[in-house]
Write an enzyme that holds these catalytic residues in place. Structure first.
Site, PDB file in Angstrom:
ATOM      1  N   ASP A  87      26.681  -0.577  31.781  1.00  3.06           N
ATOM      2  CA  ASP A  87      26.997  -0.455  33.201  1.00  3.06           C
ATOM      3  C   ASP A  87      28.437  -0.888  33.478  1.00  3.06           C
ATOM      4  O   ASP A  87      28.962  -1.776  32.803  1.00  3.06           O
ATOM      5  CB  ASP A  87      26.026  -1.326  34.006  1.00  3.06           C
ATOM      6  CG  ASP A  87      26.019  -0.967  35.480  1.00  3.06           C
ATOM      7  OD1 ASP A  87      26.473   0.140  35.832  1.00  3.06           O
ATOM      8  OD2 ASP A  87      25.581  -1.804  36.288  1.00  3.06           O
TER       9      ASP A  87
ATOM     10  N   HIS B 283      34.034   6.559  32.306  1.00  4.43           N
ATOM     11  CA  HIS B 283      32.981   7.036  31.399  1.00  4.43           C
ATOM     12  C   HIS B 283      33.563   7.397  30.032  1.00  4.43           C
ATOM     13  O   HIS B 283      32.934   7.151  28.989  1.00  4.43           O
ATOM     14  CB  HIS B 283      32.259   8.232  32.008  1.00  4.43           C
ATOM     15  CG  HIS B 283      31.460   7.891  33.239  1.00  4.43           C
ATOM     16  ND1 HIS B 283      30.529   6.866  33.253  1.00  4.43           N
ATOM     17  CD2 HIS B 283      31.458   8.434  34.482  1.00  4.43           C
ATOM     18  CE1 HIS B 283      29.981   6.797  34.457  1.00  4.43           C
ATOM     19  NE2 HIS B 283      30.533   7.720  35.218  1.00  4.43           N
TER      20      HIS B 283
ATOM     21  N   LEU C 241      22.062   2.395  10.276  1.00  6.20           N
ATOM     22  CA  LEU C 241      21.750   2.079  11.671  1.00  6.20           C
ATOM     23  C   LEU C 241      20.956   3.201  12.317  1.00  6.20           C
ATOM     24  O   LEU C 241      21.260   4.378  12.141  1.00  6.20           O
ATOM     25  CB  LEU C 241      23.046   1.851  12.456  1.00  6.20           C
ATOM     26  CG  LEU C 241      22.886   1.625  13.973  1.00  6.20           C
ATOM     27  CD1 LEU C 241      22.232   0.287  14.251  1.00  6.20           C
ATOM     28  CD2 LEU C 241      24.232   1.739  14.678  1.00  6.20           C
TER      29      LEU C 241
END
Length: 246
Positions: A24, A41, A135
């Protein structure tokens, strides 16, 4: 890349295996610099790369990131269109790198509302990285926790209606098999950046016993060093899962 002495301390058994992040603050980060929200963004997407690279060093095996929620469609058409374009470019740019780094990529969320080009890229990314054993990166795209539970319940109800599942066999272990995250362990730690102290419909079922960390740092400023410090704090917590201390 190392983050000593934090990495050395965190790499042991006390660290979280699965970390989920509510990323956020991109828009506010950009606006504070006099730039449009999409600028933030793009900066946030670059930060994802750094955190993905840090996870193996810090002992994190699963990383789930909240990229776009079912509620984010309420944003302006310009911002939504820009985000969808960013997702397409991100996948095309990063997938070869993820294969090289042995990162397994999955997407969760309802894909039906996403455009066909993006859905194809998501399918290709999952197929390209299917054999990767490092991962596990899960990207929540058009995802909402309540929506996920509703979709899972519909699938479960259909199995009951068609005789594949008996109603009396439905228990706490049944519904998770129908969730988007059915192949993933529940998160140990959920991090939210930007100072907001709410979970925003993210992994509602899965995070029942997760530890939470709400930090003031905006996502584009969330460095691998800050990430390592948060993981170190996690290692000081006692997780009792409803029991009492030994």
């Amino acid at each position: 890349m190392t983050y000593a002495p934090v990495a050395e301390k965190q790499s042991g058994s006390d660290g979280p295996r699965h970390v989920a992040i509510i990323m956020d603050g991109n828009g506010r980060w950009a606006q504070a610099r006099g730039r449009p929200r999409l600028y933030g963004h793009h900066a946030g997407a670059r930060r994802v790369r750094e955190i993905v690279e840090a996870c193996p060093v810090l002992g994190v095996r699963y990383l789930t990131i909240f990229a776009f929620s079912t509620e984010n469609w309420k944003r302006t058409q310009t911002e939504v269109a820009g985000l969808m374009s960013l997702f397409r470019r991100y996948i095309m740019k990063e997938m070869q790198e993820f294969v090289r780094e042995n990162v397994r990529v999955r997407f969760i969320g309802d894909r039906h509302r996403l455009d066909s080009k993006l859905r194809v890229l998501m399918d290709e990314a999952e197929a390209m990285t299917e054999a990767c054993t490092g991962l596990n990166l899960t990207i929540a795209l058009n995802y909402g926790g309540r929506d996920e539970v509703a979709r899972a319940t519909k699938r479960l109800a259909l199995d009951v209606a068609e005789g594949r599942l008996k109603p009396e066999d439905v228990d706490l272990e049944t519904l998770p098999r129908y969730l988007d995250t059915c192949v993933l362990p529940d998160p140990d730690l959920v991090i939210r950046t930007s100072g907001e102290a709410r979970i925003s419909n993210f992994l509602l079922w899965q995070s029942a016993y997760a530890e939470y960390e709400f930090i003031d740092t905006l996502w584009p400023d969330f460095t691998a060093e800050i990430f390592a410090e948060v993981l170190l704090q996690y290692g000081t917590r006692e997780r009792r899962f409803g029991a009492v201390s030994a």
